[in-house]
Design a protein around this motif. Structure first.
Motif: not given
Length: 443
Positions: A155, A157, A252, A308-310
């Motif tokens: 990840r 974030d 991802r 990234t999503e996070e």
């Protein structure tokens, strides 16, 4: 699913794009007797526009091989000095012999430009880098397109962004300076607060925030209101998609760059339509210089990367919905982020009068969080007649904003933070800091 449809659309138009490129080359060839006819120029213009609208826009080159200092050309070489799967730290190394010939004999401040991770590549700050190269040793963060990071790398974030900023400052040695442009403001301030509390040798000598949403509750813009009005789950359901093959990050979850670009363009859609109509007319009129300026801008503007999503969702949550930093509720791991512990890091904020991304007062809020800083280490500036991009690029940035930031950095370089003497008084008294709050601010 949307990402896969986007990719399918690109490959489906590939035959048409190749045909358009062939037609463009035919109608622009000096061997074609009809190239300069009215129909020839029209065919060239239309096929060129179609090819540009349907092609890929990859990461642009920096195109900085020299900078002019004191009327002399100084050669510049971008060099990667540190990297992770998510970012590389690029140093724009200036040729030492050229610097001596330009009259630069003293060691100049090391400066980290924290580029935004909000859709565009760091090359969007090309003009910013060129300005600072005149007087500083410039480093910049170059964030990686999330679709190109293998799934096994894990990840990335909001808190990883903070850790990356801290590590890159450590790589630069004692007391480097940092300039955060737009989105990086909150994580850079958090990193500085943590480093200040730990008394790290590499804590910044100064930090300059330019058009940053330190407190997005103040003077909310359309962007801020969208983030507040939509429930958090809406962003997770409508803005996040899986990376399809053949990218290294297949599988991802990301906020795609093309979705972000659509959001950017929808804010000024008529302006972009008019720009492309003008470009078409310029090609038909043979106005190559104006057409080249259009291409130069859109080659950069249409080049986007995935988040990234996070990182995307945490930024929405932390910065634009819960406003954790200005409320004093932001934790990094188990540690509370305490900007009031900053006592020896210079603070400058720069805002644009017409900024429609970060309203006036949002960046200025940093002064009210850094309660431990004496007035002589603070400076605030609002640039008249500029919007968001004018805060860090363009003529007014070069002629009016940059000289003020340069003066501030050099004053901080010779202050208590670096050399142990009392800070020199500013050439002009700092502007009175009066935040502009919305009538119905959420507290």
């Amino acid at each position: 699913m949307l990402y896969s449809l986007y990719e399918a659309g690109y490959y489906a138009t590939s035959p048409l794009r190749r045909m358009a490129l062939a037609a463009r080359d035919f109608w622009s060839s000096p061997l074609n007797p009809g190239a300069q006819s009215d129909i020839g120029r029209r065919m060239f213009a239309n096929t060129d526009l179609f090819a540009n609208l349907t092609r890929r826009y990859g990461k642009p080159d920096w195109k900085i091989d020299h900078v002019v200092i004191n009327g002399r050309q100084v050669r510049v070489r971008p060099t990667t000095v540190w990297s992770s799967p998510w970012c590389k730290l690029t140093h724009f190394a200036r040729d030492t012999s050229d610097l001596r010939r330009a009259g630069k004999t003293e060691l100049e401040p090391a400066l980290l430009i924290a580029a935004p991770l909000s859709g565009h590549y760091a090359t969007l700050l090309r003009g910013t880098v060129e300005a600072f190269l005149q007087d500083q040793e410039v480093f910049i963060t170059e964030w990686t397109n999330a679709r190109d990071v293998p799934f096994l790398e894990g990840r990335f974030d909001f808190h990883d962004y903070i850790d990356h900023i801290r590590e890159m400052l450590r790589q630069m040695g004692p007391r480097p300076h940092v300039v955060a442009v737009c989105q990086p403001g909150p994580p850079v301030l958090a990193a500085a607060a943590l480093m200040a509390e730990d008394k790290e040798e590499s804590r910044p000598g100064s930090m300059t925030f330019m058009g940053s949403p330190i407190d997005a509750r103040l003077s909310p813009t359309v962007t801020n209101k969208l983030a507040e009005d939509r429930p958090f789950g809406w962003f997770e359901s409508n803005m996040i998609y899986n990376v399809p093959p053949p990218y290294q990050g297949t599988g991802r979850r990301v906020y795609p760059g093309f979705v972000q670009l659509a959001s950017f363009m929808s804010m000024n859609l008529e302006k972009h339509k008019e720009a492309h109509r003008n470009y078409l007319q310029q090609l038909m009129d043979g106005d190559g210089d104006s057409a080249d300026k259009h291409l130069e801008f859109y080659d950069e503007y249409l080049s986007v990367l995935d988040l990234t999503e996070e990182f995307y969702l945490q930024t929405i949550d932390v910065v634009f919905q819960r406003h954790l930093l200005p409320k004093g509720e932001l934790f990094h791991g188990e540690r509370k982020v305490k900007p009031e512990r900053i006592t020896d890091i210079g603070l400058m904020t720069v805002e644009g009068e017409n900024d429609d991304i970060s309203g006036i007062g949002q960046t200025q809020a940093a002064h009210f969080l850094c309660l431990g800083l004496p007035p002589e280490l603070k400076e605030d500036y609002i640039q008249p007649h500029v919007g968001h991009y004018g805060v860090f690029n363009g003529k007014r940035f070069r002629e009016e904003i940059y000289p003020r930031v340069r003066e501030f950095i050099h004053r901080m370089e010779h202050s208590t933070m670096v050399h142990g003497s009392r800070p020199k008084p500013p050439a002009r008294p700092p502007a009175e800091i009066v935040p502009i709050r919305p009538r119905a601010a959420k507290v």
